[in-house]
Design an enzyme around this catalytic site. Sequence first.
Site, PDB file in Angstrom:
ATOM      1  N   GLU A   1      -1.730  -1.256  -5.438  1.00 38.64           N
ATOM      2  CA  GLU A   1      -2.933  -0.551  -5.854  1.00 38.64           C
ATOM      3  C   GLU A   1      -2.626   0.297  -7.080  1.00 38.64           C
ATOM      4  O   GLU A   1      -1.564   0.921  -7.152  1.00 38.64           O
ATOM      5  CB  GLU A   1      -3.415   0.340  -4.704  1.00 38.64           C
ATOM      6  CG  GLU A   1      -4.809   0.864  -4.853  1.00 38.64           C
ATOM      7  CD  GLU A   1      -5.265   1.571  -3.581  1.00 38.64           C
ATOM      8  OE1 GLU A   1      -6.142   1.031  -2.904  1.00 38.64           O
ATOM      9  OE2 GLU A   1      -4.724   2.649  -3.288  1.00 38.64           O
TER      10      GLU A   1
ATOM     11  N   ASP B   1      -2.424   1.062   7.130  1.00 37.16           N
ATOM     12  CA  ASP B   1      -1.660   0.826   5.896  1.00 37.16           C
ATOM     13  C   ASP B   1      -1.293  -0.648   5.747  1.00 37.16           C
ATOM     14  O   ASP B   1      -1.267  -1.182   4.639  1.00 37.16           O
ATOM     15  CB  ASP B   1      -0.385   1.675   5.889  1.00 37.16           C
ATOM     16  CG  ASP B   1      -0.675   3.134   6.133  1.00 37.16           C
ATOM     17  OD1 ASP B   1      -1.035   3.827   5.173  1.00 37.16           O
ATOM     18  OD2 ASP B   1      -0.585   3.567   7.298  1.00 37.16           O
TER      19      ASP B   1
ATOM     20  N   ASP C   1       0.876  -1.173   0.000  1.00 44.10           N
ATOM     21  CA  ASP C   1       0.000   0.000   0.000  1.00 44.10           C
ATOM     22  C   ASP C   1       0.914   1.223   0.000  1.00 44.10           C
ATOM     23  O   ASP C   1       1.460   1.604   1.035  1.00 44.10           O
ATOM     24  CB  ASP C   1      -0.903  -0.006   1.236  1.00 44.10           C
ATOM     25  CG  ASP C   1      -1.816   1.206   1.287  1.00 44.10           C
ATOM     26  OD1 ASP C   1      -2.412   1.541   0.250  1.00 44.10           O
ATOM     27  OD2 ASP C   1      -1.927   1.816   2.365  1.00 44.10           O
TER      28      ASP C   1
END
Length: 172
Positions: free
Chosen positions: A68, A141, A7
């Site tokens: 992502e 996170d 992340d």
Amino acid sequence: MRVLGIDCGSEYTGYGLVEDGPGHRLFSCAAGAIRLRPRDSMAVKLQHIYSQLSDLIAEHQPEIVAIEEVFYALNVKSALKLGQVRGVAMLAASAAGLEVAEYSPLSIKSAVVGYGRAEKHQVQDMVMRLLSLPEPPEPADAADALAIAICHIHTASTLRRYKKGGTKEVIS
């Protein structure tokens, strides 16, 4: 399958290693966040992220890295910083000979929670349940990184079943 989910962030970069074990039971092998010092230059932050991710990859030997996809941000400066962090994460994976899979925030939440517009706490709760953790992963996170890894495992599993002819069409 062992997946390293990342992340990306310019203050904290979360990481989570998830393994698809016997009976398709998911296990968390490691999770946490790379904390960056606000006073450091961006170059120093990027070097720190690269170094830490390279060490994690060497230690845990994932088969693939999942991150992502870029999302549209209103703040251009934040988007540029995020892009730099993503580039360094991709470089660390590529330098180790690993493929990088990218997923949209919507598909990550859908794969983990079943709803693409899920709230952060819902993602944390489902990550905890899917990995049989005693409490939600902290920081957030790390939970997000675990969710990204889970998304890849679910997606890869579905694609394997589809390629093997595991889905049956119903003809009416």
